[in-house]
Design an enzyme around this catalytic site. Structure first.
Site, PDB file in Angstrom:
ATOM      1  N   GLY A   1       0.828  -1.205   0.000  1.00 40.79           N
ATOM      2  CA  GLY A   1       0.000   0.000   0.000  1.00 40.79           C
ATOM      3  C   GLY A   1       0.856   1.246   0.000  1.00 40.79           C
ATOM      4  N   ASN A   2       0.240   2.369   0.306  1.00 43.85           N
ATOM      5  CA  ASN A   2       0.994   3.626   0.390  1.00 43.85           C
ATOM      6  C   ASN A   2       0.352   4.538   1.435  1.00 43.85           C
ATOM      7  OD1 ASN A   2      -1.038   5.397  -0.988  1.00 43.85           O
ATOM      8  ND2 ASN A   2      -0.664   3.922  -2.636  1.00 43.85           N
ATOM      9  N   ARG A   3       0.937   5.728   1.612  1.00 46.95           N
ATOM     10  CA  ARG A   3       0.552   6.594   2.740  1.00 46.95           C
ATOM     11  C   ARG A   3      -0.642   7.495   2.458  1.00 46.95           C
ATOM     12  NH1 ARG A   3       4.508   6.410   6.572  1.00 46.95           N
ATOM     13  NH2 ARG A   3       6.592   5.841   5.870  1.00 46.95           N
ATOM     14  N   SER A   4      -1.266   7.362   1.300  1.00 51.11           N
ATOM     15  CA  SER A   4      -2.385   8.256   0.979  1.00 51.11           C
ATOM     16  C   SER A   4      -3.552   8.042   1.953  1.00 51.11           C
ATOM     17  CB  SER A   4      -2.851   7.982  -0.457  1.00 51.11           C
ATOM     18  OG  SER A   4      -4.006   8.730  -0.721  1.00 51.11           O
TER      19      SER A   4
END
Ligand code: CTP
Length: 443
Positions: A235-238
């Site tokens: 995933g990512n930090r958005s």
């Protein structure tokens, strides 16, 4: 109207406390001047002030309900003067009466202006107005000295001139531009305290005209999740804050909004049609469907989409063992695909991409071209106040015609409106061209 370059209170929330003096009518004009400097203004009034100037004019000009009762609650049950105290970048009390100076000097919080000042760590500017003898009385002198010397409040002293009593002397409210200058100086370069509209007192009037009424806007938000096994993903930090801000702003401007949401940490607007799509493949399907099957007028691709995903997804949870090597394959570029498909579609949707970069925005013009977008909103996520999870963002909006708009650090809501200004104008230009065959120059 003051020009953009000289709007010295852009993005600030200024609380204006109005007390019971004949000069209260001048505070209506003060709201207008503060707003012309770019500030959002919320007004608090003592009971006596409402006898000199009605709340309606303050509400109409500020776009906020006026706080007149220290026991007053907002529609969502938050305590009105506490919300103001916690979110204002400065409180300016103008006119401040002799009674108010006495109440404030002694911490007697029986009106919303005193209560907000007591509850706030924001800087306070005080502009008194009263009869000359009241101003020079030792009680008033002592109260003013306490506010300045002990509380650190900034005084904008009254001026000499004709007074309400018919006499001439000291006691007139300072000139309004002098008060505005004092507010600007007091706020200085401190960071905006609470740029998020949800934290601030709610607006009572829509701040924008319905220039997107009849338009269908698709907004993607949040980050994608590419499964490794049934419990793990890449995933990512958005957090989805920017996409939600755009969707809310588009709804406020009258648009029909479809949100394609990946993983988000904020609640999604109830008035939007929401399609949940966690992986890039699902997001691609949902976006193409919303844009082309449901005839979108614009796509704003604010989601942080993975560039790679595991080539294989395990059916069972991977167990701890030695080392693990994941083979990744590239994902579909959704924005570029919409850009390609849109060519040849009539009417062609307006396409907006985002580019989250670290350090330099040099790659943005090439990315705009490669993705076939009309606009690319580029930001440096490594910069303080910009990027994932923040309530603010500093962006550049690049256009396919080669132009570039550099915006200052703004709340995500304000960034959203700047983006939508471009989208609304591009749609109007598109429609004008379709109807007349002639391009319309941007105003
Ligand atoms: N985007 C997309 N599909 C992808 C990757 C990105 O639609 N698979 C969109 C994003 O939503 C964003 C824009 O493309 O609006 C730019 O994303 P970004 O990650 O900055 O660009 P990349 O294509 O990943 O380019 P690079 O990795 O070279 O930075």
């Amino acid at each position: 109207m003051t020009s953009g370059a000289s709007r010295r209170l852009e993005g600030r929330l200024i609380a204006l406390g109005v007390c019971g003096s004949v000069a209260a009518y001048k505070s209506i004009e003060l709201v207008r001047l503060l707003r012309a400097e770019g500030a959002e203004v919320v007004v608090l009034m003592t009971k006596a002030a409402t006898a000199f100037a009605g709340t309606l004019a303050f509400q109409a000009l500020s776009g906020h309900a006026v706080e007149t009762d220290v026991l007053g609650l907002l529609p969502d049950n938050r305590i009105g003067h506490i919300v103001v105290a916690d979110t204002a970048d400065a409180i300016v009390v103008a006119p401040a009466t002799a009674r108010w100076l006495g109440a404030m000097a002694n911490g007697i919080a029986d009106d919303p202006v005193t209560a907000a000042c007591l509850a706030s760590s924001a800087p306070v500017v005080v502009a008194p107005a009263m009869d000359g003898d009241m101003w020079t009385h030792p009680a008033t002198r002592a109260n003013v000295a306490r506010l300045q010397d002990v509380f650190g409040y900034r005084l904008v002293p009254p001026e000499t001139g004709s007074l309400a009593s018919g006499q001439t002397g000291i006691g007139r409210l300072a000139e309004l531009p002098t008060i505005v200058d004092a507010v600007v100086a007091t706020v200085g370069t401190r960071p905006v305290r609470r740029p998020d509209a949800a934290d601030r007192p709610p607006r009572v009037a829509a701040p924008h005209e319905a220039d997107l009424a009849g338009r269908h806007i698709v907004v993607s938000a949040g980050g994608t999740a590419e499964p490794i096994d049934p419990v793990r993903f890449i995933g990512n930090r958005s957090t989805g804050k920017m996409g939600v801000a755009i969707a809310e702003a588009a709804l406020a401007r009258g648009a029909r909004v479809t949100m394609v949401a990946g993983r988000v940490e904020v609640s999604l607007p109830a008035e939007a049609a929401v399609v949940h799509a966690e992986s890039t493949a699902l997001m691609r399907e949902a976006v193409l469907d919303a844009v082309f099957t449901d005839s979108a007028d614009a796509l704003i691709m604010a989601a942080a989409v993975a560039d790679f995903r595991p080539r294989q997804t395990a059916d069972h949870k991977l167990v701890r063992g030695g080392s693990l090597t994941l083979e990744l394959e590239p994902t579909e570029d959704i924005l570029a695909e919409v850009g390609r498909q849109a060519t040849g579609t009539t009417p062609r949707p307006v396409i907006v991409g985002f580019a989250a970069e670290t350090g330099s925005l040099d790659r943005a013009p090439e990315k705009l071209r490669r993705k076939g977008a009309d606009f690319l909103v580029a930001n440096d996520v490594s910069e303080a106040g910009s990027g994932f999870g923040t309530d603010t963002n500093r962006v550049q909006i690049l256009a396919a015609d080669g132009s570039r708009e550099d915006l200052p650090l703004l709340s995500k809501r304000d960034v959203a409106h700047h983006i939508l200004n471009r989208v609304a104008r591009a749609l109007d230009a598109r429609d004008a061209l379709a109807h007349t065959g002639r391009p319309r120059t941007e105003s």
